[in-house]
Every structure is written in structure tokens, then in C-alpha cells.
Write a protein that holds these residues in place. Sequence first.
Motif, short mmCIF file in Angstrom:
data_model
loop_
_atom_site.label_atom_id
_atom_site.label_comp_id
_atom_site.label_asym_id
_atom_site.label_seq_id
_atom_site.Cartn_x
_atom_site.Cartn_y
_atom_site.Cartn_z
N THR A 23 34.75 56.43 32.36
CA THR A 23 35.56 57.03 33.17
C THR A 23 36.52 55.66 33.58
O THR A 23 37.44 55.91 34.36
CB THR A 23 35.17 57.46 34.56
N PHE A 72 36.69 53.87 35.94
CA PHE A 72 36.33 53.46 37.32
C PHE A 72 35.03 53.92 37.52
O PHE A 72 34.58 54.60 37.00
CB PHE A 72 37.38 54.20 38.06
N GLN A 115 34.54 55.47 43.18
CA GLN A 115 35.99 55.26 43.16
C GLN A 115 36.77 56.47 42.50
O GLN A 115 37.89 57.00 43.09
CB GLN A 115 36.28 54.05 42.09
N VAL A 116 36.18 57.19 41.49
CA VAL A 116 36.71 58.41 40.86
C VAL A 116 36.62 59.29 42.11
O VAL A 116 37.65 60.24 42.07
CB VAL A 116 35.97 59.05 39.86
N ASP A 117 35.56 59.44 43.10
CA ASP A 117 35.58 60.49 44.16
C ASP A 117 36.51 60.09 44.90
O ASP A 117 37.38 61.07 45.59
CB ASP A 117 34.29 60.36 44.73
N ILE A 166 39.76 58.74 44.37
CA ILE A 166 40.81 59.28 43.92
C ILE A 166 41.02 60.61 44.10
O ILE A 166 42.20 61.07 44.32
CB ILE A 166 41.03 58.72 42.32
N GLN A 199 37.66 58.44 28.08
CA GLN A 199 38.12 58.19 29.39
C GLN A 199 38.94 59.24 29.92
O GLN A 199 38.75 59.59 31.35
CB GLN A 199 38.57 56.87 29.76
N ASN A 204 37.28 62.61 30.39
CA ASN A 204 36.40 62.73 31.85
C ASN A 204 37.00 62.85 32.97
O ASN A 204 36.55 63.28 33.92
CB ASN A 204 35.32 61.66 31.46
N LEU A 205 38.05 61.89 33.10
CA LEU A 205 38.68 61.79 34.35
C LEU A 205 39.40 63.15 34.61
O LEU A 205 39.48 63.43 35.85
CB LEU A 205 39.80 60.52 34.43
N ARG A 245 36.75 65.38 35.96
CA ARG A 245 36.10 65.12 37.28
C ARG A 245 37.46 65.32 38.27
O ARG A 245 37.06 65.69 39.59
CB ARG A 245 36.00 63.47 37.24
N LEU A 246 38.66 64.96 38.03
CA LEU A 246 39.76 65.05 39.12
C LEU A 246 40.37 66.52 39.17
O LEU A 246 41.19 66.76 40.14
CB LEU A 246 40.89 64.08 38.65
#
Length: 452
Positions: free
Chosen positions: A66, A68, A72-74, A76, A98, A101-102, A105-106
Amino acid sequence: MSFDDDLLGEVSRGARALVICPDIRGAKHDLDAGSRLEEACGLALAIGIEVAEAFVLPVRDVKPNTLFGAGQVDNIAAKCELENAELVVVDGALSPIQQRNLEDRLKRKVIDRTGLILEIFGERAATAEGRLQVELAHLDYQQSRLVRSWTHLERQRGGFGFLGGPGETQIEADRRMIRQRMSRLRKELEQVRRTRALHRERRGRAPWPVIALVGYTNAGKSTLFNRLTGAEVMAEDLLFATLDPTMRAIRLPGVEKAILSDTVGFISDLPTQLVAAFRATLEEVTAADVIVHVRDIASPAAAAQKSQVLDVLRELGVTSDDGEEAPIPIIEAWNKWDLLDEERIAELRDIVDGDANIVGISAVTGEGIGRLVDRLDELLTVGSKLYHITLPAGEGQKVAWLHAHGQIVSQSDVVTADGAGGISDEDATDSGPQISYEVRLSPKEYGRFASL
């Protein structure tokens, strides 16, 4: 989804976005994190994206999945909810994994620096070569990201049909189709390059000098181009407002006609897929007689931007290593002088006054343009020589040409038709008055006169 669909998806104008500049520990950049973030916001605005929030995010250790860290992803994701952002722009290179996966997650579209610049180039390219180069770069970028976007790629094709052998997966077929398209594009590009080379060679035989404008993106090249030529080339406060070379004729005090060329703006960390496209637009610079390096002197990153431009010019062979005379003379036009305060102007004034090849200008207000034009005129006529030219008195057209394009030092009546080292009119009769001129001309102007 067909193989040539845009895997980046449509980046909608007006979309709200978070712009994130990863500050990776140990990574080296010419620009500091703040300047890179500002540039990333400029890239987003150039494609019509609304920047909801922009921030630098320190990254101690790059996470392969990811980039990050999980926390950090949370954060964002929380900012996306808070700002109602539908797009996340990461000012850096993301691997296909990456990026996928981002997005998972986002729950939002994620685009990296390469994808963003490709979108801008795709929208702005106007010439045939520009469009071909951008499509080629886009396909190169897409083929590494097939696994991210396509849901049907695990299917296998049967052994029948024209395309695909037994057991060939859909992703293999699609990649092969992309490679075939890229091969065709490269052949088309080669033909376009040959045509441009012929045009450049033809211009090289012409007597008119070429002045090339170069500089970092958004330095004000197109505004200066319009100021000098009276043209209406797109000149906005946007990154990459100009992508294709534009040429116009201008007149200087001692030069009847010169060709002014506007070029694509330079930028740091240019995506590798676009390096070839970028360099192709700069081929005109290598044939210039004078280069005007337009600098945004009001930018805090002006020194780093200059370094980027000089590095590329050095790779093109336009400038030489320190200590050697540059193959092509370069004038620095310190633009956006009108944005400086009095204290900063006072600091820079001594530098400008002490170097003939630095001129402070404002392409918007016109300040300093006269000094820039005079300096260009000096450089283009520095090689002027005194020629002795003898013409029949009745050659009114040639006489008028000499007065219009050269500096007549003296003239006198002669008896013979031989111009003693100059040009004589072979077609003239032996009888009739002749006039000998001492005229100062540049070598190119003299060549043009000789061909009349």
C-alpha cells in the motif's frame, strides 16, 4: 472492457480530490516536499480537479502492498469521508498492486503522478506526433495494470479462433493486443519523426535564425511568446498549458525575420513512459541559434527548477559542462518580475545589471521586454560582417533589400562590373552605371541575398 479502454478511468472535471505528497525517508528529490506538493496541486488543477485538501505525508518505511502504513491509510480514508473526496492523487509512482490495494481500502479511485500527467498530456496534445506519443505512453502504462482493473482476466480462451492459442488467458490475449498496437504506433512515430527531420533540415537551410523558448512548466513561456509575436497561443496559469511546439515569425531591430519557438515545459520526476515524447518536442531546441530560458523568478523553487532545465539541456547536447563555451548562447529571462516585492527586486537588480545574459521581465505587463529584444538582436547579429557588394544602379529591388536587411556603411559609383571580392550581377550588361556598397550583414542574411 476492451483492451483499449482507459484503465485510469475518466478523471471527471470538478472531482474533489485529496492530494498527497509522500515524503519517503532517504529518497532524493531536487524539490523539497512543500514545492513538490504545490506542483502536484498544480497538476491536479491543470486537469480540472478540485483540490479538497493537500498535505505531505512522511513515509518511514515503504509498504510493498500500500506504500503507506495501515494507520496512515485509515487516516486517508477518514479525510476522504470528511472532505467528501471521490479521488486520491498520490504524487509519486505507485505499483499496480499498491494502486489496487489502496482503492480497495479507500473505496475510491486512486491515481499516481504518472497517471495524472498522462491524463494532462492526453488532453492537451494537438499534433499528430504528440497524440501518437501520448497513446504509446498510455498503453505502456496500461499493460502493467491490467491485473488491477479487469474482472474477467482469469478466463481462458479456447483453442479455436484467429486470436489466442489453447489455454491462453484473457489477460495474455489483451497484453498481446496492446503490444501489437504499440508496435504499430512506433512505426507511425518513426515516419512522423522522419518528416519533422526533413522540415527541420529545410528550415536550417533558410537564412532566418531560430530563437527557442525553454523553461520549467508554468514559468510563463507562452505568455512571453504571445507578447513577442502577437499570437494567441494558450497561456494560462496551468502546468503544461503548452505541449506541442509552436512557431511564429518575429522581427528584431537588426534582423528582418526570426523564428520564435515555444516548447513544452520541463518538470521534475517526469514519468519514464513520457520521456521519449517529451524529448521529441525538444528536438527543435537543438537547432536554435539562441535559447531563451524563461524562469519563474518569483517561485521559491526557482533554483531547483533551473537545475532541472539545465540537466535536460545538457543531455540534449545543447549546453556543455562547466568551464566550456556553450554550443548555443542562452539568455535567462527572469519572468514574473511584477510579482516581486521591492526588497527582492533590489537583491536581484545587481545580478541582472552585472550579467548581459540575464534580463528581468514581466511577460504580463511588458516590463523588460525591450531589453530582452535588444539582447536577442545583439546575439543574432554578433557575427555580422562587412561585405563589398557591387550592383547595377537599376537593380532597385536588390538595393532596397540591402537597405531593409543590412546596415549600409558606404556606397560609391564604380566604373567596372567586378565588385572586388563582393557580389556582382553577372546578368548585367557591361555598360551602365554600377554602385559599390559596403554593407554589414549576418552570414545568414548574406546567404539569403546571394540566393536572390
